[in-house]
Design a protein around this motif. Structure first.
Motif, PDB file in Angstrom:
ATOM      1  N   UNK A  96      -4.591  -7.948  61.295  1.00 41.59           N
ATOM      2  CA  UNK A  96      -5.955  -7.571  61.665  1.00 41.59           C
ATOM      3  C   UNK A  96      -6.966  -8.699  61.408  1.00 41.59           C
ATOM      4  N   UNK A  97      -6.501  -9.836  60.946  1.00 45.88           N
ATOM      5  CA  UNK A  97      -7.380 -10.969  60.645  1.00 45.88           C
ATOM      6  C   UNK A  97      -8.135 -11.411  61.894  1.00 45.88           C
ATOM      7  N   UNK A  98      -9.455 -11.594  61.754  1.00 38.20           N
ATOM      8  CA  UNK A  98     -10.269 -11.985  62.898  1.00 38.20           C
ATOM      9  C   UNK A  98     -10.852 -13.391  62.786  1.00 38.20           C
ATOM     10  N   UNK A  99     -11.024 -13.890  61.566  1.00 35.61           N
ATOM     11  CA  UNK A  99     -11.591 -15.227  61.355  1.00 35.61           C
ATOM     12  C   UNK A  99     -10.702 -15.973  60.368  1.00 35.61           C
ATOM     13  N   UNK A 100     -10.355 -17.208  60.713  1.00 35.17           N
ATOM     14  CA  UNK A 100      -9.506 -18.010  59.841  1.00 35.17           C
ATOM     15  C   UNK A 100      -9.994 -19.458  59.836  1.00 35.17           C
TER      16      UNK A 100
ATOM     17  N   UNK B  88      -5.430 -10.417  66.792  1.00 35.06           N
ATOM     18  CA  UNK B  88      -6.828  -9.984  66.670  1.00 35.06           C
ATOM     19  C   UNK B  88      -7.762 -11.139  66.316  1.00 35.06           C
ATOM     20  N   UNK B  89      -7.207 -12.319  66.128  1.00 37.17           N
ATOM     21  CA  UNK B  89      -8.003 -13.479  65.728  1.00 37.17           C
ATOM     22  C   UNK B  89      -9.068 -13.800  66.774  1.00 37.17           C
ATOM     23  N   UNK B  90     -10.312 -13.917  66.319  1.00 37.71           N
ATOM     24  CA  UNK B  90     -11.433 -14.225  67.205  1.00 37.71           C
ATOM     25  C   UNK B  90     -11.943 -15.660  67.007  1.00 37.71           C
ATOM     26  N   UNK B  91     -11.827 -16.162  65.764  1.00 41.08           N
ATOM     27  CA  UNK B  91     -12.315 -17.507  65.455  1.00 41.08           C
ATOM     28  C   UNK B  91     -11.278 -18.226  64.606  1.00 41.08           C
TER      29      UNK B  91
ATOM     30  N   UNK C 198      -2.994 -16.037  71.673  1.00 47.58           N
ATOM     31  CA  UNK C 198      -4.090 -15.378  70.946  1.00 47.58           C
ATOM     32  C   UNK C 198      -5.212 -15.068  71.929  1.00 47.58           C
ATOM     33  N   UNK C 199      -4.988 -14.062  72.738  1.00 47.53           N
ATOM     34  CA  UNK C 199      -5.870 -13.743  73.876  1.00 47.53           C
ATOM     35  C   UNK C 199      -7.272 -13.312  73.472  1.00 47.53           C
ATOM     36  N   UNK C 200      -7.482 -12.891  72.224  1.00 50.53           N
ATOM     37  CA  UNK C 200      -8.812 -12.478  71.766  1.00 50.53           C
ATOM     38  C   UNK C 200      -9.622 -13.631  71.182  1.00 50.53           C
ATOM     39  N   UNK C 201      -9.034 -14.808  71.114  1.00 51.40           N
ATOM     40  CA  UNK C 201      -9.710 -15.963  70.528  1.00 51.40           C
ATOM     41  C   UNK C 201     -10.957 -16.325  71.335  1.00 51.40           C
TER      42      UNK C 201
END
Length: 109
Positions: free
Chosen positions: A12-16, A34-37, A54-57
């Protein structure tokens, strides 16, 4: 930090932010859908292929790496910001990427 294998389970990590670490391999990030950034400036990364799923990036930042090619990122349709300066990428390749991805703001110098 040089091994990011343990991060692979954080689905569920969204920012790394992996800036200024010793990492060289992004393969453990493949499952972080779920990674966005994602940031990994100042690393030894050479290959972007592990993150092409990572299609949500939305935001990708990498400077001072050994990356030479960004064309592979065209599959990231949600990518809005790409910061890729101080790399081995040619201005021509950046211009081609910008043309193919007009909805993505590219920071390059």
């Amino acid at each position: 930090i040089s091994d990011i294998e343990a991060i692979a389970n954080l689905k569920q990590l969204q920012v790394l932010d992996l800036d200024n670490t010793q990492i060289s391999d992004l393969k453990p990030l493949r499952s972080l859908t779920e990674l966005r950034k994602l940031k990994f400036s100042g690393t030894n990364v050479k290959d972007l292929s592990p993150i092409t799923e990572l299609k949500n990036l939305e935001v990708l930042e990498f400077s001072k790496t050994k990356i030479k090619q960004i064309k592979i990122l065209a599959s990231l349709q949600n990518l809005k910001v790409l910061k890729c300066y101080n790399n081995k990428i040619s201005p021509k390749k950046v211009a081609e990427f910008k043309l193919a991805n007009p909805n993505c703001d590219v920071v390059f110098y």
